[in-house]
Design a protein around this motif. Structure first.
Motif, PDB file in Angstrom:
ATOM      1  N   UNK A  56     -28.389  39.923  -4.519  1.00 34.63           N
ATOM      2  CA  UNK A  56     -29.261  39.240  -5.489  1.00 34.63           C
ATOM      3  C   UNK A  56     -29.892  40.202  -6.501  1.00 34.63           C
ATOM      4  N   UNK A  57     -29.029  40.933  -7.206  1.00 31.50           N
ATOM      5  CA  UNK A  57     -29.484  41.894  -8.207  1.00 31.50           C
ATOM      6  C   UNK A  57     -29.438  41.367  -9.639  1.00 31.50           C
ATOM      7  N   UNK A  58     -28.653  40.352  -9.917  1.00 28.73           N
ATOM      8  CA  UNK A  58     -28.407  39.957 -11.313  1.00 28.73           C
ATOM      9  C   UNK A  58     -29.705  39.627 -12.055  1.00 28.73           C
ATOM     10  N   UNK A  59     -30.446  38.672 -11.574  1.00 26.10           N
ATOM     11  CA  UNK A  59     -31.674  38.267 -12.281  1.00 26.10           C
ATOM     12  C   UNK A  59     -32.736  39.371 -12.284  1.00 26.10           C
ATOM     13  N   UNK A  60     -32.944  40.083 -11.168  1.00 28.03           N
ATOM     14  CA  UNK A  60     -33.916  41.184 -11.212  1.00 28.03           C
ATOM     15  C   UNK A  60     -33.555  42.286 -12.211  1.00 28.03           C
ATOM     16  N   UNK A  61     -32.270  42.585 -12.365  1.00 29.18           N
ATOM     17  CA  UNK A  61     -31.884  43.604 -13.355  1.00 29.18           C
ATOM     18  C   UNK A  61     -32.113  43.070 -14.767  1.00 29.18           C
TER      19      UNK A  61
END
Length: 196
Positions: A60-65
């Motif tokens: 779950x990195x997409x939105x945080x990045x």
């Protein structure tokens, strides 16, 4: 001290950390999205972009990045990291992060066996930089808001737009830390603006 994260999902993570530290900043391997708050800038290393996307989804990195970039924090994508940053990817319907207004083609310079090194004239550097190209992408086109930083054989291989920097090659696989230093300077500029 500046702290620069290296996304620790795939690629030459240790080499990026060593380069960051050679530039006088602290390097931190980022393995969980919540760790992004502890860094001032982020490097997305090379690897295989499809696998990297799958891992980014899993962890779950997409939105945080995307949120990290929206705050103005600098991000530097190398090789597959450039593909992750691009707004458009040739022969693919959807971008990954879509943070850099460029279109990229994957594996532009051939397969692994076609890997090579080339001296590049990079904007902001006073002498050529040796780029290590391994199954490298290239930038097919760039929006007018994007600054082309380097080309090789008529192809764009490095570009910058605001707080986003991307290159087709692997600067971490050389002993020349000037590109990492260039990114460190971007992070310093970001931190200075915050302090004002």
């Amino acid at each position: 001290m500046l702290t620069i994260g290296v996304l620790g999902l795939q690629g030459a993570v240790r080499e990026h950390i060593q380069s960051i530290e050679a530039c006088g900043a602290e390097g931190k391997i980022i393995k969980r999205a919540e760790e992004l708050v502890s860094v001032d800038g982020l490097i997305i290393p090379g690897g295989e972009s499809t696998t990297m996307r799958r891992l980014m989804d899993t962890y779950q990195f997409i939105e945080p990045i995307k949120a990290f970039a929206a705050k103005g924090k600098p991000i530097f994508g190398t090789c597959a990291g450039l593909i992750m940053l691009a707004k458009h990817i040739e022969d693919r319907d959807n971008a990954h992060l879509g943070l850099l207004n460029v279109s990229v083609a994957r594996n532009s310079f051939g397969r692994q066996v076609d890997s090579f090194e080339a001296d590049l004239e990079v904007k902001g550097l006073d002498a050529p930089f040796t780029g290590v190209f391994i199954r490298a992408p290239h930038i097919i086109s760039a929006d007018e808001s994007v600054e082309v930083m380097a080309e090789y054989d008529g192809r764009i291989v490095m570009a910058k737009e605001n707080n986003i920097l991307g290159c087709s090659f692997h600067p971490e696989l050389t002993d020349d830390h000037r590109l990492t230093q260039l990114f460190v300077e971007m992070v310093k500029t970001y931190k200075t603006k915050l302090a004002v």
